[in-house]
Write a protein that holds these residues in place. Structure first.
Motif, PDB file in Angstrom:
ATOM      1  N   GLU A  68       0.318  -1.288  -0.286  1.00 32.91           N
ATOM      2  CA  GLU A  68      -0.184   0.243  -0.042  1.00 32.91           C
ATOM      3  C   GLU A  68       1.210   1.010   0.201  1.00 32.91           C
ATOM      4  OE1 GLU A  68      -3.125   0.403  -0.274  1.00 32.91           O
ATOM      5  OE2 GLU A  68      -3.615  -1.453  -0.765  1.00 32.91           O
ATOM      6  N   LEU A  69       1.773   1.089   0.591  1.00 34.18           N
ATOM      7  CA  LEU A  69       2.984   2.597   0.319  1.00 34.18           C
ATOM      8  C   LEU A  69       3.610   2.393  -0.931  1.00 34.18           C
ATOM      9  CD1 LEU A  69       4.211   1.910   4.453  1.00 34.18           C
ATOM     10  CD2 LEU A  69       2.881   3.801   3.719  1.00 34.18           C
ATOM     11  N   MET A  70       3.657   1.474  -1.234  1.00 29.11           N
ATOM     12  CA  MET A  70       4.346   1.709  -2.357  1.00 29.11           C
ATOM     13  C   MET A  70       4.300   2.405  -3.851  1.00 29.11           C
ATOM     14  SD  MET A  70       6.165  -2.073  -2.978  1.00 29.11           S
ATOM     15  CE  MET A  70       7.465  -1.851  -4.137  1.00 29.11           C
ATOM     16  N   PHE A  71       5.195   3.725  -4.139  1.00 28.76           N
ATOM     17  CA  PHE A  71       4.345   4.408  -5.124  1.00 28.76           C
ATOM     18  C   PHE A  71       4.503   3.743  -6.728  1.00 28.76           C
ATOM     19  CE2 PHE A  71       4.612   7.550  -8.694  1.00 28.76           C
ATOM     20  CZ  PHE A  71       3.083   7.988  -7.945  1.00 28.76           C
ATOM     21  N   VAL A  72       3.892   2.738  -7.254  1.00 30.68           N
ATOM     22  CA  VAL A  72       3.596   2.533  -8.561  1.00 30.68           C
ATOM     23  C   VAL A  72       3.402   3.120  -9.616  1.00 30.68           C
ATOM     24  CG1 VAL A  72       3.427  -0.250  -6.915  1.00 30.68           C
ATOM     25  CG2 VAL A  72       0.965   1.019  -7.683  1.00 30.68           C
ATOM     26  N   PHE A  73       3.748   2.850 -11.131  1.00 26.92           N
ATOM     27  CA  PHE A  73       3.340   3.266 -12.350  1.00 26.92           C
ATOM     28  C   PHE A  73       1.894   3.622 -12.431  1.00 26.92           C
ATOM     29  CE2 PHE A  73       2.862   3.599 -17.119  1.00 26.92           C
ATOM     30  CZ  PHE A  73       3.701   4.547 -17.292  1.00 26.92           C
ATOM     31  N   ALA A  74       0.851   3.374 -11.778  1.00 25.38           N
ATOM     32  CA  ALA A  74      -0.469   3.457 -12.653  1.00 25.38           C
ATOM     33  C   ALA A  74      -0.955   4.607 -11.434  1.00 25.38           C
ATOM     34  CB  ALA A  74      -1.033   2.231 -11.413  1.00 25.38           C
ATOM     35  N   ASN A  75      -0.231   4.704 -10.679  1.00 26.18           N
ATOM     36  CA  ASN A  75      -0.361   6.515  -9.199  1.00 26.18           C
ATOM     37  C   ASN A  75       0.370   7.087 -10.074  1.00 26.18           C
ATOM     38  OD1 ASN A  75       1.161   3.811  -6.425  1.00 26.18           O
ATOM     39  ND2 ASN A  75      -1.270   4.273  -7.250  1.00 26.18           N
ATOM     40  N   LEU A  76       0.508   7.854 -11.213  1.00 29.27           N
ATOM     41  CA  LEU A  76       1.210   8.680 -11.415  1.00 29.27           C
ATOM     42  C   LEU A  76       0.152   9.378 -12.188  1.00 29.27           C
ATOM     43  CD1 LEU A  76       4.051   7.438 -14.200  1.00 29.27           C
ATOM     44  CD2 LEU A  76       4.029   9.030 -12.644  1.00 29.27           C
ATOM     45  N   ILE A  77      -1.371   8.019 -12.621  1.00 32.40           N
ATOM     46  CA  ILE A  77      -2.655   9.446 -12.729  1.00 32.40           C
ATOM     47  C   ILE A  77      -3.210  10.430 -11.402  1.00 32.40           C
ATOM     48  CG2 ILE A  77      -4.122   7.551 -10.897  1.00 32.40           C
ATOM     49  CD1 ILE A  77      -4.770   8.605 -14.602  1.00 32.40           C
ATOM     50  N   ASP A  78      -2.377   9.907 -10.054  1.00 35.13           N
ATOM     51  CA  ASP A  78      -2.352  11.336  -9.736  1.00 35.13           C
ATOM     52  C   ASP A  78      -1.841  12.162  -9.220  1.00 35.13           C
ATOM     53  OD1 ASP A  78      -4.706   9.410  -8.021  1.00 35.13           O
ATOM     54  OD2 ASP A  78      -2.930   8.465  -6.827  1.00 35.13           O
ATOM     55  N   VAL A  79      -1.218  12.388 -10.636  1.00 30.91           N
ATOM     56  CA  VAL A  79       0.191  13.600 -10.413  1.00 30.91           C
ATOM     57  C   VAL A  79       0.024  15.128 -11.401  1.00 30.91           C
ATOM     58  CG1 VAL A  79       2.095  14.570 -11.254  1.00 30.91           C
ATOM     59  CG2 VAL A  79       2.182  11.958 -10.028  1.00 30.91           C
ATOM     60  N   ASP A  80      -0.119  15.856 -10.841  1.00 35.57           N
ATOM     61  CA  ASP A  80      -1.523  17.045 -11.278  1.00 35.57           C
ATOM     62  C   ASP A  80      -0.136  16.864 -13.005  1.00 35.57           C
ATOM     63  OD1 ASP A  80       1.368  18.413 -11.123  1.00 35.57           O
ATOM     64  OD2 ASP A  80      -0.214  19.729  -9.508  1.00 35.57           O
ATOM     65  N   ASP A  81      -1.064  17.645 -13.225  1.00 35.64           N
ATOM     66  CA  ASP A  81      -0.813  17.480 -15.043  1.00 35.64           C
ATOM     67  C   ASP A  81       0.654  18.421 -15.375  1.00 35.64           C
ATOM     68  OD1 ASP A  81      -3.301  16.906 -15.937  1.00 35.64           O
ATOM     69  OD2 ASP A  81      -4.243  19.239 -16.526  1.00 35.64           O
ATOM     70  N   ARG A  82       0.680  19.863 -14.579  1.00 35.32           N
ATOM     71  CA  ARG A  82       2.009  20.152 -14.516  1.00 35.32           C
ATOM     72  C   ARG A  82       3.338  18.712 -14.205  1.00 35.32           C
ATOM     73  NH1 ARG A  82       3.975  25.744 -11.026  1.00 35.32           N
ATOM     74  NH2 ARG A  82       5.859  26.262 -12.202  1.00 35.32           N
ATOM     75  N   GLY A  83       2.781  18.731 -13.059  1.00 33.97           N
ATOM     76  CA  GLY A  83       4.353  17.621 -12.613  1.00 33.97           C
ATOM     77  C   GLY A  83       3.908  16.529 -13.778  1.00 33.97           C
ATOM     78  N   ILE A  84       3.164  16.454 -14.735  1.00 34.87           N
ATOM     79  CA  ILE A  84       3.287  15.049 -15.682  1.00 34.87           C
ATOM     80  C   ILE A  84       4.219  15.484 -16.564  1.00 34.87           C
ATOM     81  CG2 ILE A  84       1.904  13.539 -17.429  1.00 34.87           C
ATOM     82  CD1 ILE A  84       1.268  12.953 -15.138  1.00 34.87           C
TER      83      ILE A  84
END
Length: 335
Positions: free
Chosen positions: A234-250
């Motif tokens: 649950e604590l790991m940041f995986v590739f699918a979690n990039l969906i939660d990064v804001d547009d500017r961050g992407i």
């Protein structure tokens, strides 16, 4: 380097400031920096071109204001460090404070950070697994992940399990370990516990491991403690979690990734994440990426995982430098 002085990154400002001091003074300052900081500032120094007087003046002015605003006159140095880091980092400051204040004389353990992963593994492989876990908890996650790969496979799950359940090390024990390591390296405090290890530390290390290796290690942890394995996951940041990064961050992240790596990584991504990536590209770049994805034949799962790990590593670097904020599992909650 940015022409506008106010847009200089932290490492660039540090590089300008150090180079304005002269070689001898800059060398003296850098002796007190860790390997990660030396690498970042050194890279910034190497890329400096045509530094303007305005940029130098701006950096020195910023330094002068920081010193005036944060003077520790009349304040104990330990209290000052705790106050500054707590104000700057909030809940994240605890482990860093302990590492600075309780581990500042840890010459042996800190010296390991300057070694390559194979050398570290050679030094600690014959130690008790609990000792190995303590040492690994002091390393940066990417360095610890690489070191873990050079240790016997039968040890890897046990070490991650011990890191995840490690909640403190008594100063006396840490000092003795430090002296042993210092002696080994030479041949080739407070009543609180030093807060190292924990489930997040284990998750951070696993984040940097190859997907197949990570799965083997997690399976080993799960066999011993299934609930703990789930909490680490649950604590790991995986590739699918990039969906939660804001547009500017992407958009910032995309500038760090080559197209071929992105195409391979997205072969294993769901449609929602693909759409998010595409909407943060120019129309022409998005069209070309779609064409590349359609034209790309079957890709091995190991290649997809490697590409995704490369992108995640870039995301973490940008997060550490404050350029993007990671959300989702393993990331900082945004309010």
């Amino acid at each position: 380097m940015a022409a506008d002085p106010s847009k200089l990154t932290g490492p660039e400002q540090a590089a300008v400031f150090l180079m304005s001091l002269g070689e001898q003074a800059a060398s003296s300052v850098m002796k007190h920096m860790g390997p990660k900081e030396v690498q970042k500032v050194g890279t910034a120094m190497a890329s400096l071109e045509r530094v303007s007087r305005g940029q130098v003046d701006y950096v020195i002015q910023q330094f002068s204001e920081a010193v005036q605003d944060q003077t520790s006159l009349g304040i104990g140095s330990d209290e000052y460090v705790r106050s500054v880091l707590t104000n700057a980092l909030g809940d994240k400051a605890g482990g860093i404070i302990d590492r600075i204040l309780l581990g500042r004389n840890s010459k042996g353990i800190e010296a390991l950070k300057w070694l390559d992963a194979r050398s570290i593994a050679d030094i600690i492989r014959n130690e008790h697994p609990q000792i190995v876990a303590i040492v690994m908890s002091h390393l940066d996650p990417d360095q610890a992940a690489e070191t873990l790969l050079f240790l016997p496979e039968r040890m890897q799950s046990d070490i991650i399990l011990r890191i995840a359940t490690l909640d403190g090390v008594q100063p006396q024990a840490l000092q003795e370990l430090d002296e042993i390591l210092e002696t080994q390296l030479a041949g080739k405090s407070s009543a609180q516990s030093s807060m190292v290890g924990g489930e997040q530390a284990a998750a951070n290390i696993l984040n940097f491991m190859d997907g197949s290796k990570e799965a083997v290690v997690m399976e080993g942890v799960s066999q011993v403690d299934e609930d703990l394995a789930e909490r680490i996951q649950e604590l790991m940041f995986v590739f699918a979690n990039l969906i939660d990064v804001d547009d500017r961050g992407i958009q910032t992240l995309l500038r760090e990734i080559n197209t071929e790596t992105l195409v391979i990584a997205l072969k294993g991504a769901d449609e929602e994440l693909r759409d998010k990536i595409l909407k943060n590209m120019s129309k022409r770049a998005g069209e070309m990426l779609r064409e590349d994805l359609e034209a790309k034949g079957p890709v091995r799962l190991s290649d997809v995982e490697a590409a995704q790990k490369e992108i995640l590593a870039a995301a973490r670097r940008l997060s550490e430098s404050g350029e993007i904020a990671l959300g989702g599992k393993g990331g900082e909650a945004m309010l």
